[in-house]
Every structure is written in structure tokens, then in C-alpha cells.
Design a protein around this motif. Sequence first.
Motif, short mmCIF file in Angstrom:
data_model
loop_
_atom_site.label_atom_id
_atom_site.label_comp_id
_atom_site.label_asym_id
_atom_site.label_seq_id
_atom_site.Cartn_x
_atom_site.Cartn_y
_atom_site.Cartn_z
N GLY B 41 -17.72 -11.58 -5.90
CA GLY B 41 -18.90 -11.22 -6.69
C GLY B 41 -18.56 -10.33 -7.86
N CYS B 42 -17.41 -9.61 -7.76
CA CYS B 42 -17.08 -8.68 -8.84
C CYS B 42 -15.59 -8.55 -9.08
CB CYS B 42 -17.67 -7.30 -8.54
SG CYS B 42 -16.94 -6.48 -7.11
N GLY B 43 -14.77 -8.70 -8.03
CA GLY B 43 -13.33 -8.54 -8.21
C GLY B 43 -12.89 -7.11 -8.40
N SER B 44 -13.82 -6.16 -8.19
CA SER B 44 -13.46 -4.75 -8.41
C SER B 44 -13.89 -3.85 -7.25
CB SER B 44 -14.09 -4.26 -9.72
OG SER B 44 -15.48 -4.53 -9.72
N GLY B 45 -14.20 -4.47 -6.11
CA GLY B 45 -14.52 -3.65 -4.94
C GLY B 45 -15.90 -3.02 -4.95
N LEU B 63 -9.35 -6.14 -3.39
CA LEU B 63 -8.58 -4.93 -3.70
C LEU B 63 -7.29 -4.84 -2.89
CD1 LEU B 63 -11.33 -2.16 -4.01
CD2 LEU B 63 -10.33 -3.60 -5.79
N VAL B 64 -7.04 -5.85 -2.05
CA VAL B 64 -5.84 -5.86 -1.23
C VAL B 64 -4.86 -6.86 -1.83
CG1 VAL B 64 -4.92 -6.40 1.05
CG2 VAL B 64 -7.14 -5.25 0.84
N LEU B 65 -3.61 -6.45 -1.99
CA LEU B 65 -2.61 -7.41 -2.44
C LEU B 65 -2.29 -8.35 -1.28
CD1 LEU B 65 -0.22 -5.12 -4.48
CD2 LEU B 65 -1.74 -6.89 -5.39
N ALA B 66 -2.13 -9.62 -1.60
CA ALA B 66 -1.87 -10.59 -0.55
C ALA B 66 -0.60 -10.24 0.23
CB ALA B 66 -1.76 -11.99 -1.16
N ALA B 67 0.36 -9.67 -0.49
CA ALA B 67 1.63 -9.32 0.17
C ALA B 67 1.45 -8.26 1.25
CB ALA B 67 2.63 -8.84 -0.88
N GLU B 68 0.39 -7.50 1.15
CA GLU B 68 0.12 -6.47 2.16
C GLU B 68 -0.24 -7.06 3.52
OE1 GLU B 68 -2.16 -2.83 0.86
OE2 GLU B 68 -2.59 -4.15 -0.84
N ALA B 69 -0.52 -8.36 3.56
CA ALA B 69 -0.92 -8.98 4.82
C ALA B 69 0.26 -9.20 5.76
CB ALA B 69 -1.61 -10.31 4.54
N GLN B 70 1.48 -8.99 5.27
CA GLN B 70 2.66 -9.21 6.10
C GLN B 70 2.54 -8.45 7.42
OE1 GLN B 70 5.46 -11.14 5.38
NE2 GLN B 70 6.21 -10.64 7.44
N ASP B 71 2.67 -9.18 8.52
CA ASP B 71 2.66 -8.63 9.88
C ASP B 71 1.34 -7.93 10.22
OD1 ASP B 71 5.27 -9.53 10.24
OD2 ASP B 71 6.12 -7.66 9.44
N ARG B 72 0.28 -8.27 9.53
CA ARG B 72 -1.02 -7.64 9.83
C ARG B 72 -1.95 -8.68 10.44
NH1 ARG B 72 -1.00 -3.50 5.73
NH2 ARG B 72 -2.88 -2.53 6.56
#
Lengths: 747, 160
Positions: B41-45, B63-72
Motif C-alpha cells: 500500500g505504501c512501501g514505507s512501513g 521494510l525487511v530485506l529479503a536476505a534477512e529471511a535466512q534461517d528465519r
Amino acid sequence: MNVQANKWIGQRTIRPDGADKVTGRAAYAADTTMPGMIWGKILRSPHPHACIRSIDTSKAEALPGVKAVMTARDLVDFPIDKSVMLGIQDMRWMCRNVMAREKALFAGHPVAAVAATSEAIASEALKLIEVEYEVLPWVIDVEEAMKPDAPILHDHIQFEGKPSNIAGKLEHKLGDVEAGFAAAEVVVERSFRTKPVHQGYIEPHACLVSVLPDGKTTIWSSSQGQFMVRAMCAHLTGLPQNDIRAIQAEIGGGFGGKTIIYLEPVALVLARKSGRPVKMAMTREEVFRASGPTSGSYSTVRIGATRDGRILAAKGTFYLQAGALPGSPIRGAAGCAFAPYDIPNVHSLGFDVVSNRSKVAAYRAPGAPIGAYAVECVLDELAEALKMDPLQLRLKNAARQGTKAAHGPTYPRIGFEETIQAALEHPHYRAPLGPNQGRGVASGFWFNAGGESSAQVNITEDGNVVVTTGHPDIGGSRASTANITAELLGIDYRKVSVLIGDTSTIGFSNLTGGSRVTYASAMVVTQSTEKVIRTLCERAAKIWKIDPDAVVWEDGEARPAGDNAGQFPPLTLAQIAARASETGGPIGAGVQLNTTGAEGGFATHICDVEVDPELGTVRVLRYTSFQDVGRAIHPSYVEGQMQGGVAQGIGWALSEEYIYDKQGRVDNPSFLDYRMPVCSDLPMLDTVIIEVPNPKHPQGVRGVGEVPLVPPLAAVANAIHDALGHRFYSLPMSPPKVLAVLEPADA
Amino acid sequence: MAKLHVSTTINGEPTEFLCEPSQSMLDVLRGPLGLTGSKEGCGSGDCGACTITLDGRLVCSCLVLAAEAQDREIRTIEGMAEGDRLHPLQQKFLEMAALQCGICTPGVLMAARTLLEQNPDPTETEARFWLAGNLCRCTGYDKIIRAVLDTAAEMREAAR
């Protein structure tokens, strides 16, 4: 129709598209892809007003990955001095709103577009487009735009013989307003200002367009009317309408803002040039900068009455900011302002004023909240001057059956008085208030609308029902359609599936807007279902070998009647459907109508607020809306419309506004800085549905969705006055303005 | 720059994807993974339409980088119903008409579920502040709050 006899109309059934939407599977505009799809993006003017000297796209075209570049030259040119109307929209304005031609008229105005294999490449390509601008003086504020030395946006527009930014005027007159004021014993005149506000739908505009080499085109987009999308795209691209199939995605809110197009014709041209399907989606910033908010305004209202509270005369002048191209909702402002009241002498004037901001689009009861804000605040002051209860003043002057309204009609049976009576009798109106708290009331009117609608009702081979209509379902209208069909057929509503057809699968249907969908689709669905019922009776008669007139449809089955009563066991829908082929073929019926008879809707609202004297914040503590809806086909979604409109009105009154920087650009193009009410800002929003059936509708329906946004601006303002003893004449009544009153700088 | 390889768990399913270092979780969910229930809806949280949980914590996936999903562990709206059984919140939203256009609904439901997991008996005020990060322009929030509080009461009753 006998209310007691209804099984489904008035029931809170589960909407047919419900599971789709709570599971995340419903496909909105941005949720679809096509094989080979590429991305389109728009280059926008950084200047609020500038001549476009040249556009050089060669470097962008040379960038690897770029598949197409376009400018206004790729769209059909509609000369600026010749009107070409399509419904209420003028294509000479629409083509210039979609892409700037001679001039960029607002910061954010599209000037070119590219399509590339990735969003990143498309963005990169935009930077390579060289636009030579001749920057011009600009004007944004509506009052500034009317000054003699204001920059003129359109040289061909004249007012009173001179080039002007006043692009249009609308006038309603009734009686002799000067004589009325001369006879009045108490007169109140005030001026009011409102800021432009955005519809605030959560789903940004988006579309996906495919054009085949033979010109056959598919448009998947979020709009309030797939037929509007088809017609406008055909006009702007020169394609015949039969070559365009416009498919309505689920729509993530519109409130009027999606009754016109922005991206679709651009994506169409890019798709045609590139030979690839093109997807486009606005960012939230683009939505704020370049899609239709509603007008800011400057209004003056004068009302005169006798000492015992009979209103004798009213005059209103409403200047509305159109944005870059003409088209302010002056009809709603000037037409609805005094419509709730029986006033013998009225003069109501609306002026359409262009300025260098994005062109307005419809917003829920377009214009009416602006007019009502001024009128209902003046009525509050008049009541104070007359020492009258503000609801009693409204009741004493309420329009009723037979009242001649300044905007034209003589009212049939309407339910305005009932809304005031209900408010007067409601516990909310007598509830005690604490310190810094106040209560305000206001009323409002919207025309409502009929227009073109189509429906098809088909019986499946296993005896269930599929209904198709042509209106995007923006807030639960499928549920109303299911209730009506089930009621008429005498079957469980779960046997009815309701679909929204695209432009190739259902007949022409006008926009979802103006509070017309449940009204108009109920009419075509009712007539279609009645035809189906006649067919079902004929098929039963054929099976029984009796006269069709000797068959009745009751409780979901055909029964022999008259002399044949009881002679044959009844035939259910499923039994008749199973024998459809042998009795004459598939069973179904469609009806297409230009519906008429949508009568006006009225509401009265009560609002309690508390002002925080240290922070200047205003909190709405309690809110109750009373509205004549004619007939609530699905009460939950009727209440939902009332609550949603009130919430938007509270935002308009207290916190929402466009703010411009010194370069004439929107300075708050995000949900963080453009402050719409969030969950913790609001109380429960109580609703009282009043049902005075519309005599011209088979179920008694009046429109619902627009009216709830009409009274809140004044209801909140009047409540703040009650709390503080101070009146505000401009919106929003935000903390800085409130604090300026509570803690004057010179104190 | 080469794409990153990410191994994660989405709605209980081990999942792998490739992403640009700058790509948001929302972009990857909606794009390569085809999970379009989370909305932008906004892309800015600011709007909450893309709300998911990351190791149980509510986040705006834009607001989360896709790479942060590693092992989550990621949960999205697509995992809220169990098979053909809707979550009690989903069912109650339908019964009480707590949605109109439905675009905010996935985010609201994700936020409400986390609320009830952490606080099975919220007050109206607590529910309102919890959901203050999820914009809804259609409903005025009334029916949303009523549905959340009603569901909480039913779930407490069912748990007894």
C-alpha cells in the motif's frame, strides 16, 4: 414488500467473495502477471507549471532492456478548445491528465513513460529522458488563482470576457433571495476554507495490459468501472471498443478516485509498441502527487430566518479548486448544500477554479461535504443566535415530501425528518459531557444515482444460480445481490454465486459510484430473476401439461395453482433444472436498463469531542450517524458504509490536508505525513439505520455510500465549538490551529 | 552483483529463493514466490498491508530485506487458514463484515492474530493501539475491532 416475509433481504449473510479476501487469494490490480511481462514507469514533471519545449527520448530508447518509450504524441490528441464528453468526463482534459501535451500543469504531471524488462531498468531509463522546460509562474491556492494577476493555466479559458482560471460556473436559484433576506430577522454570514484531501484508498493504481499483433487488447486493472476503462482507453488510443477487453481486478478501495484512468492507456501504448504485456503500478508518492484528490475550497454562506426559527433565505458561494484541468465537483457543493431544507428563497453558486495541482477526481459525495460544512456550521450559529436547539432548528426547516429543492426536484417521500427525530430521541443526544468536551450535530444530503446496469441470472444444470453483474464490488455489493436473488427465488442464499463480468462477458454497466450500485443492480437482478421465475413456471407447466398461468413459484418450487392446485407434487429448482434440455433448453435471463428513480439520501450525525488544552489535539469520543437508506439489503455493509464515511469525514475535519512546499510540490506525499485516522484515533462509530422505502425501487433501496461523508466536517466543527466556545472557519482543525486559539501568541 | 541465495521457512514449508541484496521481503514474496496475499500500500512501513511475522514478530515486509529471511521463520496470510479450516479471526471477519474492499485485510488479520497470541484478552484500547499500524480506509475500524474482541472471547472460551 412485506418486511416480515423476507428471509434473506435484511440478513447479515456472508459475502460471496469473503473467503477469497480473508485468505489473501483475491487478486487485486497488482497481483497478476503474464508470461513475457515487462514493467512500465512514468516520468513526471518536477515543475508545477512549465511549457514543454522538447522531449528527447533517444538515450532512454538506447538503454539495453528498454522495450518502449512514449510521450503524449502516442495518444490521440483532443484539441484543448473543443469539448468531447464521455459521461461526465471531457476527453480533452482526460488526455492531458494522462500525459502532459503543451504544458506540464502540476508537479507530478506525466510527461513520458518507458517500459523495460525490469523495474530498475525502467527507472534508470527515465533519468535518460531529456525534457526541456520553460518554467512558468504557478498558483495553487483557490483564492490566489482567482486574483487578477494570477498566472493563467489555460489561455483559451475566459470568465466574464477575460482570460481566467475560473473555468466554469453553476447556479441554482429558487424564489427571490434578496426579498427573503429583507424579511429575515436574524442573518448569519460566514466564510469557510477547506484543504484538498485525498480519497486515501490503500491500493495504489495498477494495471497489466496485453496487446496482440492483431490489436486484440486485454486490460487488467483496478477501477470503479471496467466499461469506463474500456471507453477511455479506446478514445485515447484509437482502438475500437470491441478489441479491448477490460477485466476488473478486485478493487482495493476507490471512494471515487478510481472513476477515471491514469495508467491504463499508458500501459496500452507501451504494450502496443513493445509487443510485450506491460505492468504498471503507482508508488504511494505518485498516488498522492498525481492522482485525484478532491478540491480545496473557499465558501461563503448567508442564511436568514425569522426569530422563531423559520429560514427565509439562503445564499451560498462555493469556489472549488479543480486542479490543473477543469472539473471541480461544484454540482455537489452548490446542489447539495441547502438540499436538506425547505427554504423558499435560495441562491447557490459554484465556481470551478483551475490551479497548478493534480486534477481532482470524485471523492465520496463529490463536493457535498464542502457545501454542507459551510451551511451546517452557519446553521449552528443561527441556532445559537436564536437560542434554539440545533436539531429542532433543522427539524423545523426540514425538507419533506413536496418540498421544492433549489437544485431542481420536488421531493417524493424522503426520510430526512426521521433522521432528525431519531437523533433527538437517541440517548447519545442527552448523555452528559465532561470538561473540555463538546457535542455537535450536522445533517447532509446526496442526490444518489441510477444509470446503466446489466445483469445475467443463469440456472446451473444442478439447480443452483450464478448471477453476473457489471459493477466492481467495492464494499460488499455481491452480498446484496445474493440476498436479493435468494429472496426472489425462495432458495438458500448459499445456492447463489455472484460474479462481476468483464466488458466482454456482461452488458454495459456504468461506474461503481454515486451510491448507485446496490440501487441499480438490484433493479436489473430483480427483473432478470423474475424472468427466470416465469421460465421455471413455464417449464413446470410443460412437464405437467397444464397452462403456464396455472403455475405459481413459492418457497423455491413450482406449484400447480388454481384448478390444478394440489394435483401434482411441486417441482423444485433442481428438478426443473435437471429437465431443462427436454423442456426447452438452458434457463437464464438477462436484463439491461438505464435505471431511474434513485431518490435522495439524508443523514443527521451527532459527534462528541474532547479537546486536550495542552496538546491542542481533538479526540472524537462518541459518534452516532442516523441515515435513511430506504432499505438495507445487507445491514452490515450498510453500517460499514456509514462508519467508513464518518471516519473519512473525521480525518478531513481534523488531520488531513495537502501541504505544498515553496516550489509548488506536495510536501507530504506519504501516509506518515498525510495523516488519515488510524485505529487508535477513533471510537466505535454507532449507526442507526432508518428505512423509509424508496417508492420507485422494487426493494425500496436508496443509495447509502456517499451521504455518510457529508455531515461529519460540520458535526466535528460544531462539537469543537461546544467544547471551546470558539469557532474555526477552516479545516483541518489540527493541533497548531487549536493551540493558536487556546494559547494566543500575544498572551 | 550476484544474487543471494536464501534458505528460509515460509508458513512451515522449507523455502529457497534468490534475491538482489536490495530487494525487500515483500518484493520476493509477491514476485518470485507468488505469495501476493501480502499487499503493497505504501512501501514505507506506514500502512501495514504487507504485515507478516518474522520469527513470530510482526513486521512490515516492505521494510525487511529479503536476505534477512535466512534461517528465519516467516508466516504470511497464505498460511493462516489450516487447509479448508479458516482461522477463527478469518471466520469472524466474514461473519461480522469486518472488511469492505479487503486490501488491508491480510495485514490486519496477521496483526490481530499476533495480538491474540500475545494477549488473549485485550481491551478495546489495547486492540486499537495494536492495530494502529494497519490503515483501513473503508470500515472506520469499528467492525474490525468488534471482530477481534469477539474472536478473542470465543478463543478464550474454546481454550477453557
